[in-house]
Design a protein around this motif. Structure first.
Motif, short mmCIF file in Angstrom:
data_model
loop_
_atom_site.label_atom_id
_atom_site.label_comp_id
_atom_site.label_asym_id
_atom_site.label_seq_id
_atom_site.Cartn_x
_atom_site.Cartn_y
_atom_site.Cartn_z
N ASP A 64 0.85 -1.20 0.00
CA ASP A 64 0.00 0.00 0.00
C ASP A 64 0.89 1.26 0.00
O ASP A 64 0.69 2.19 -0.82
CB ASP A 64 -0.88 -0.05 1.26
CG ASP A 64 -2.03 0.94 1.27
OD1 ASP A 64 -2.28 1.58 0.23
OD2 ASP A 64 -2.68 1.07 2.33
N ALA A 111 0.32 -10.43 -3.09
CA ALA A 111 -0.18 -11.52 -2.22
C ALA A 111 -0.93 -10.87 -1.05
O ALA A 111 -0.36 -10.64 0.04
CB ALA A 111 0.98 -12.39 -1.76
N ALA A 137 1.39 -7.55 6.74
CA ALA A 137 0.90 -7.05 8.03
C ALA A 137 -0.34 -7.80 8.52
O ALA A 137 -0.55 -7.92 9.73
CB ALA A 137 0.59 -5.56 7.90
N1 AR6 Z 1 5.17 -5.29 -4.78
C1 AR6 Z 1 4.59 -6.51 -4.61
N2 AR6 Z 1 4.39 -7.06 -3.39
C2 AR6 Z 1 4.77 -6.33 -2.31
C3 AR6 Z 1 5.36 -5.06 -2.40
C4 AR6 Z 1 5.56 -4.53 -3.71
N3 AR6 Z 1 6.12 -3.34 -3.91
N4 AR6 Z 1 5.63 -4.60 -1.14
C5 AR6 Z 1 5.22 -5.57 -0.29
N5 AR6 Z 1 4.72 -6.61 -0.99
P1 AR6 Z 1 1.22 -6.04 3.05
P2 AR6 Z 1 -1.44 -6.96 3.91
C6 AR6 Z 1 4.14 -7.87 -0.49
O1 AR6 Z 1 1.68 -5.96 4.45
O2 AR6 Z 1 -0.85 -8.13 4.57
C7 AR6 Z 1 -0.62 -1.95 4.87
O3 AR6 Z 1 -0.07 -1.12 5.83
C8 AR6 Z 1 4.51 -8.32 0.89
O4 AR6 Z 1 5.77 -8.98 0.89
O5 AR6 Z 1 1.61 -4.95 2.12
O6 AR6 Z 1 -2.68 -7.14 3.07
C9 AR6 Z 1 -2.08 -1.59 4.54
O7 AR6 Z 1 -2.32 -0.22 4.67
C10 AR6 Z 1 3.39 -9.26 1.24
O8 AR6 Z 1 3.64 -10.56 0.73
O9 AR6 Z 1 -0.41 -6.15 2.96
C11 AR6 Z 1 -2.83 -2.39 5.57
O10 AR6 Z 1 -2.88 -1.72 6.82
C12 AR6 Z 1 2.20 -8.68 0.47
O11 AR6 Z 1 2.74 -7.69 -0.41
C13 AR6 Z 1 -2.00 -3.65 5.72
O12 AR6 Z 1 -0.66 -3.28 5.37
C14 AR6 Z 1 1.14 -8.06 1.33
O13 AR6 Z 1 1.72 -7.43 2.47
C15 AR6 Z 1 -2.46 -4.73 4.77
O14 AR6 Z 1 -1.76 -5.90 5.05
#
Ligand code: AR6
Length: 179
Positions: free
Chosen positions: A39, A121, A126
């Motif tokens: 995000d 994914a 988080a």
């Molecule tokens: N490109 C692709 N995948 C990514 C990238 C990127 N640039 N950066 C991280 N990931 P998360 P959630 C992967 O925590 O679990 C946020 O603060 C990461 O390795 O981004 O749905 C929102 O505002 C992981 O596998 O999302 C919400 O509060 C995946 O993206 C909360 O986090 C998802 O990790 C949402 O949590």
């Protein structure tokens, strides 16, 4: 599962903000006002216009999806969805909500006019969803949605680690064995 459906699904390792598909999906939170993880990366790369548009949307419930422009990103649209927080849910309910995020994001992208969509994914950072379980839900729910919706030609799962990519590829292969 029909092999032609699985051939519309691709797994890559990389940063979703660099994807030049029609729509990239954001794993957002209920406020839609930005956060960490993917995000944060999407909001940083898109620029401040994205947050301004998101602020007009009135948030988003888990499992739902809302579309905005993509501003400075190479994609045309960002589809914001909110995945489930794994802890505190019954695993089956978490699966259902995660599947709804994928299906509703795909439908919202198709309704906007997208033909190609890239997903991160959802919920595996988080929000604490076990990666292998999330990969199986992601692949199965997208495959089922593609079976009944031919508007989306290509779905790309953009994985942020080799392990995530391996798990998504394994989930596709498991479905291929059933075809
Ligand atoms: N490109 C692709 N995948 C990514 C990238 C990127 N640039 N950066 C991280 N990931 P998360 P959630 C992967 O925590 O679990 C946020 O603060 C990461 O390795 O981004 O749905 C929102 O505002 C992981 O596998 O999302 C919400 O509060 C995946 O993206 C909360 O986090 C998802 O990790 C949402 O949590």
């Amino acid at each position: 599962m029909n092999a032609a459906i699985l051939d519309r699904m691709q797994v890559v390792e990389g940063d979703i903000t660099a994807e030049s598909v029609d729509a990239i999906v954001n794993a957002a939170n209920e406020t839609l006002l930005g956060g960490g993880g993917v995000d944060g990366a999407i909001h940083r790369a898109a620029g401040p216009g994205l947050r301004e548009e998101c602020a007009q949307l009135g948030g988003c419930l888990p499992g739902q999806a809302k579309v905005t422009g993509a501003y400075d990103l190479p994609a045309r649209w960002v589809v914001h969805t909110v995945g489930p927080v794994f802890e505190g849910l019954k695993p089956d309910d978490a699966d259902r909500l995660l599947g709804a995020s994928y299906v509703n994001a795909l439908r919202a992208a198709a309704e906007a006019g997208a033909r190609s969509v890239a997903f991160p994914a959802i919920s595996t950072g988080a929000y604490g969803f076990p990666q292998d379980r999330a990969a199986r839900v992601a692949i199965l729910s997208v495959a089922r949605a593609l079976e009944t919706d031919d508007r989306i030609e290509a779905v790309r799962f953009v994985c942020f680690s080799p392990e995530a990519a391996r798990l998504h590829r394994a989930a596709i292969e498991a479905l291929r064995q059933l075809s």
